[in-house]
Design a protein around this motif. Structure first.
Motif, mmCIF file in Angstrom:
data_model
loop_
_atom_site.group_PDB
_atom_site.id
_atom_site.type_symbol
_atom_site.label_atom_id
_atom_site.label_comp_id
_atom_site.label_asym_id
_atom_site.label_seq_id
_atom_site.Cartn_x
_atom_site.Cartn_y
_atom_site.Cartn_z
ATOM 1 N N SER A 45 0.847 -1.192 0.000
ATOM 2 C CA SER A 45 0.000 0.000 0.000
ATOM 3 C C SER A 45 0.883 1.243 0.000
ATOM 4 N N ASN A 46 0.419 2.282 -0.706
ATOM 5 C CA ASN A 46 1.226 3.504 -0.747
ATOM 6 C C ASN A 46 1.229 4.237 0.599
ATOM 7 N N ARG A 47 0.491 3.689 1.558
ATOM 8 C CA ARG A 47 0.508 4.250 2.912
ATOM 9 C C ARG A 47 1.428 3.444 3.839
ATOM 10 N N SER A 48 1.951 2.374 3.304
ATOM 11 C CA SER A 48 2.784 1.513 4.138
ATOM 12 C C SER A 48 4.194 2.081 4.288
ATOM 13 N N GLY A 49 4.865 1.628 5.332
ATOM 14 C CA GLY A 49 6.236 2.073 5.567
ATOM 15 C C GLY A 49 7.176 1.604 4.476
ATOM 16 N N ARG A 50 6.976 0.401 3.972
ATOM 17 C CA ARG A 50 7.840 -0.130 2.918
ATOM 18 C C ARG A 50 7.755 0.728 1.644
ATOM 19 N N TYR A 51 6.543 1.198 1.349
ATOM 20 C CA TYR A 51 6.351 2.048 0.160
ATOM 21 C C TYR A 51 6.971 3.435 0.392
ATOM 22 N N ARG A 52 6.680 4.004 1.553
ATOM 23 C CA ARG A 52 7.159 5.361 1.837
ATOM 24 C C ARG A 52 8.679 5.429 1.982
ATOM 25 N N LYS A 53 9.272 4.263 2.258
ATOM 26 C CA LYS A 53 10.728 4.217 2.414
ATOM 27 C C LYS A 53 11.436 4.654 1.133
ATOM 28 N N PHE A 54 10.772 4.516 -0.007
ATOM 29 C CA PHE A 54 11.370 4.912 -1.284
ATOM 30 C C PHE A 54 11.435 6.432 -1.443
ATOM 31 N N GLY A 55 10.588 7.141 -0.702
ATOM 32 C CA GLY A 55 10.641 8.609 -0.696
ATOM 33 C C GLY A 55 10.320 9.264 -2.022
ATOM 34 N N THR A 56 9.310 8.745 -2.720
ATOM 35 C CA THR A 56 8.984 9.296 -4.043
ATOM 36 C C THR A 56 7.768 10.222 -4.033
ATOM 37 N N ALA A 57 7.300 10.605 -2.849
ATOM 38 C CA ALA A 57 6.157 11.523 -2.781
ATOM 39 C C ALA A 57 6.517 12.847 -3.460
ATOM 40 N N LYS A 58 5.570 13.407 -4.192
ATOM 41 C CA LYS A 58 5.754 14.679 -4.900
ATOM 42 C C LYS A 58 6.948 14.638 -5.853
ATOM 43 N N LEU A 59 7.054 13.527 -6.560
ATOM 44 C CA LEU A 59 8.155 13.343 -7.503
ATOM 45 C C LEU A 59 8.218 14.466 -8.531
#
Length: 232
Positions: free
Chosen positions: A98-112
């Motif tokens: 999920s894009n809300r998960s820690g594993r997803y957010r770890k990539f740091g691609t928000a507001k690319l």
């Protein structure tokens, strides 16, 4: 100690400075006998001409800016390729987490799409690093070294394009400073020549006196020409 910015001593285009200098040199060649009495001989006049030629050969700002714009376009193209490679990774990550998960957010691609160049470069490197850490978990959605390597290669190309673009920005600053310095040298010599010319003819020949008037713009020349015609 930071070098102070070089300010232009004249407020008309460089092309006008060059043309006016050549024009006044021709007048001074005509009046060289009188100029010599001021210690301004043909050798100094030749040196002035050489300065004009040196100034003419300098690249103008449009030329340097054009080179900078080309590198900026290449940088933008490289940035889009990097974003595409990152999205290819994140599409797979999104299929697994999920894009809300820690594993997803770890990539740091928000507001690319809103990242600065530096942020985008760091993001690309982080995506490649984190993807390798989780490659075993993401294998079922097609994550492999080839997908990750595309991000790595895109990062390298983008960084290279960014460095070249920044070099061109610096080169433009240097070129502007160099042209301003040379323009000021030319202008100082023009002022000296014109002051001598006006002093020579101030009491004897108004037309020749005006030959040595420095006009700040083409409009000034038109006004002066119109006034002379009206007087006639």
């Amino acid at each position: 100690m930071k070098k102070q910015a070089v300010n232009r001593k004249y407020n008309f285009p460089d092309a006008d400075l060059y043309v006016q200098s050549l024009e006044r040199i021709r007048y001074a060649q005509r009046d060289i006998a009188q100029f010599t009495k001021y210690g301004y001989d043909k050798h100094r006049l030749k040196a002035f001409m050489d300065k004009c030629e040196k100034f003419r050969q300098l690249p103008d700002d449009d030329e340097v800016l054009g080179d900078q714009m080309v590198t900026t376009e290449k940088k933008s193209t490289s940035a889009e390729k990097l974003k595409g490679a990152i999205r290819s990774v994140m599409t797979r990550v999104g299929m697994k987490y999920s894009n809300r998960s820690g594993r997803y957010r770890k990539f740091g691609t928000a507001k690319l799409g809103d990242m600065t160049d530096a942020q985008l470069l760091f993001c690309g490197r982080r995506v490649a690093r984190v993807a390798r850490q989780q490659i075993d978990f993401l294998a079922e959605v097609g994550m492999n070294e080839s997908v990750i390597q595309k991000v790595v290669d895109a990062c390298r190309q983008f960084e290279n394009a960014l460095n070249i673009q920044q070099d061109k920005v610096a080169e433009r600053d240097i070129a502007v400073e160099r042209r301003t310095e040379q323009g000021n040298i030319l202008y100082d010599e023009l002022v000296i020549l014109c002051n001598i010319g006006k002093d020579i003819w101030a009491e004897t020949d108004l037309a020749k006196y005006e030959n040595y008037t420095i006009y700040e713009s083409n409009n000034d020349q038109k006004i002066a020409r119109k006034e002379r015609q009206e007087e006639v």
